[in-house]
Design a protein around this motif. Structure first.
Motif, short mmCIF file in Angstrom:
data_model
loop_
_atom_site.label_atom_id
_atom_site.label_comp_id
_atom_site.label_asym_id
_atom_site.label_seq_id
_atom_site.Cartn_x
_atom_site.Cartn_y
_atom_site.Cartn_z
N VAL A 1 3.26 5.10 -1.03
CA VAL A 1 3.82 5.51 -2.32
C VAL A 1 4.85 4.47 -2.76
CG1 VAL A 1 5.18 7.25 -3.54
CG2 VAL A 1 3.33 7.97 -2.01
N ALA A 2 5.73 4.08 -1.85
CA ALA A 2 6.73 3.06 -2.19
C ALA A 2 6.07 1.75 -2.57
CB ALA A 2 7.69 2.86 -1.02
N ALA A 3 4.94 1.45 -1.94
CA ALA A 3 4.26 0.18 -2.20
C ALA A 3 3.46 0.19 -3.50
CB ALA A 3 3.32 -0.14 -1.03
N LEU A 4 2.92 1.33 -3.90
CA LEU A 4 1.96 1.35 -5.00
C LEU A 4 2.40 2.11 -6.25
CD1 LEU A 4 -1.24 2.01 -2.84
CD2 LEU A 4 -0.35 -0.19 -3.64
N ALA A 5 3.37 2.97 -6.12
CA ALA A 5 3.79 3.77 -7.29
C ALA A 5 4.61 2.92 -8.25
CB ALA A 5 4.62 4.97 -6.83
N GLY A 6 4.58 3.32 -9.49
CA GLY A 6 5.41 2.68 -10.49
C GLY A 6 6.83 3.21 -10.39
N PRO A 7 7.70 2.78 -11.30
CA PRO A 7 9.10 3.22 -11.27
C PRO A 7 9.28 4.74 -11.39
CG PRO A 7 8.80 1.41 -12.84
CD PRO A 7 7.44 1.82 -12.35
N ASP A 8 8.28 5.41 -11.98
CA ASP A 8 8.36 6.86 -12.13
C ASP A 8 7.88 7.62 -10.89
OD1 ASP A 8 5.64 6.35 -12.29
OD2 ASP A 8 5.35 7.39 -14.20
N GLY A 9 7.42 6.90 -9.86
CA GLY A 9 6.97 7.54 -8.63
C GLY A 9 5.50 7.92 -8.61
N TYR A 10 4.78 7.56 -9.65
CA TYR A 10 3.36 7.87 -9.76
C TYR A 10 2.52 6.59 -9.78
CZ TYR A 10 4.96 12.50 -11.20
OH TYR A 10 5.57 13.72 -11.24
N LEU A 11 1.25 6.74 -9.46
CA LEU A 11 0.32 5.63 -9.63
C LEU A 11 0.23 5.31 -11.12
CD1 LEU A 11 -1.91 3.81 -8.33
CD2 LEU A 11 -3.51 5.69 -8.77
N PRO A 12 0.43 4.05 -11.51
CA PRO A 12 0.35 3.73 -12.93
C PRO A 12 -1.02 4.09 -13.51
CG PRO A 12 1.38 1.94 -11.71
CD PRO A 12 0.83 2.90 -10.69
N ALA A 13 -1.02 4.74 -14.65
CA ALA A 13 -2.27 5.17 -15.29
C ALA A 13 -3.19 3.99 -15.57
CB ALA A 13 -1.96 5.92 -16.58
N SER A 14 -2.61 2.83 -15.81
CA SER A 14 -3.42 1.64 -16.09
C SER A 14 -4.12 1.10 -14.85
CB SER A 14 -2.53 0.54 -16.68
OG SER A 14 -1.52 0.17 -15.75
N GLU A 15 -3.77 1.63 -13.68
CA GLU A 15 -4.34 1.13 -12.41
C GLU A 15 -5.31 2.12 -11.77
OE1 GLU A 15 -4.06 -1.84 -11.62
OE2 GLU A 15 -2.28 -2.53 -12.66
N THR A 16 -5.82 3.05 -12.57
CA THR A 16 -6.77 4.04 -12.07
C THR A 16 -7.63 4.55 -13.22
OG1 THR A 16 -6.99 6.16 -10.91
CG2 THR A 16 -5.05 5.89 -12.33
N THR A 17 -8.86 4.93 -12.92
CA THR A 17 -9.72 5.49 -13.97
C THR A 17 -9.74 7.02 -13.92
OG1 THR A 17 -11.68 5.30 -12.54
CG2 THR A 17 -11.22 3.47 -14.06
N ASP A 18 -9.38 7.57 -12.76
CA ASP A 18 -9.45 9.02 -12.60
C ASP A 18 -8.15 9.64 -12.08
OD1 ASP A 18 -9.45 8.20 -9.97
OD2 ASP A 18 -11.38 9.08 -9.47
N GLY A 19 -7.11 8.83 -11.94
CA GLY A 19 -5.83 9.33 -11.48
C GLY A 19 -5.66 9.31 -9.97
N VAL A 20 -6.75 9.07 -9.24
CA VAL A 20 -6.72 9.09 -7.78
C VAL A 20 -7.13 7.73 -7.20
CG1 VAL A 20 -7.71 10.14 -5.69
CG2 VAL A 20 -7.20 11.57 -7.69
N HIS A 21 -8.27 7.24 -7.63
CA HIS A 21 -8.81 6.01 -7.07
C HIS A 21 -8.14 4.79 -7.71
CE1 HIS A 21 -11.85 9.05 -6.15
NE2 HIS A 21 -11.85 8.42 -5.00
N LEU A 22 -7.92 3.78 -6.89
CA LEU A 22 -7.15 2.62 -7.29
C LEU A 22 -8.00 1.55 -7.95
CD1 LEU A 22 -5.18 2.22 -3.92
CD2 LEU A 22 -4.52 3.57 -5.92
#
Length: 108
Positions: free
Chosen positions: A70-91
C-alpha cells in the motif's frame, strides 16, 4: 482474517521447516481505487488494512520480512490511483513496474 492468517502461518511453518535458513518476504495486499473501495464490502481499503496489519504481525512473529505494498503503490490519498487501474483492483503495467522497483530496493 484469522482463518487466512492461520492458513498462511501453517504454510510458513512448512517452508521454514524445509528451508530454515531462507529469507521469507511477506507482501501485503495491494491497494484498490477509491471508487472500488467505496463500492462494496470485499474489496475496500478498510478490509485490506485489516489483512495487512495481520500479515505484518505474522511476519514479525515468524521472523520474516514484510513489504508494504500500500505504501509502495497507493497515491497520496491512500488508494490505488484510478488512472492506474481499469477495474479498481488490477494494476496497470506502470504499477507492476513500480512494484518491481519497490521489491528491488526493499530487500535485505
Amino acid at each position: 482474517v484469522q482463518t487466512f492468517i492461520d492458513y498462511y502461518s501453517a504454510m510458513l511453518d512448512t517452508i521454514i521447516a524445509a528451508q530454515p535458513d531462507c529469507d521469507i518476504y511477506i507482501m501485503g495486499i495491494t491497494p484498490v481505487s477509491a471508487a472500488k473501495s467505496s463500492s462494496g464490502e470485499v474489496f475496500n481499503m478498510t478490509r485490506i488494512t485489516e489483512y495487512n496489519t495481520a500479515l505484518r504481525q505474522l511476519a514479525a512473529d515468524k521472523g520474516c520480512y514484510y513489504m508494504d505494498l500500500v505504501a509502495a503503490l497507493a497515491g497520496p490519498d491512500g488508494y490505488l490511483p484510478a488512472s492506474e487501474t481499469t477495474d479498481g483492483v488490477h494494476l496497470s503495467v506502470n504499477m507492476y513496474q513500480k512494484w518491481l522497483n519497490y521489491v528491488r530496493t526493499h530487500y535485505a
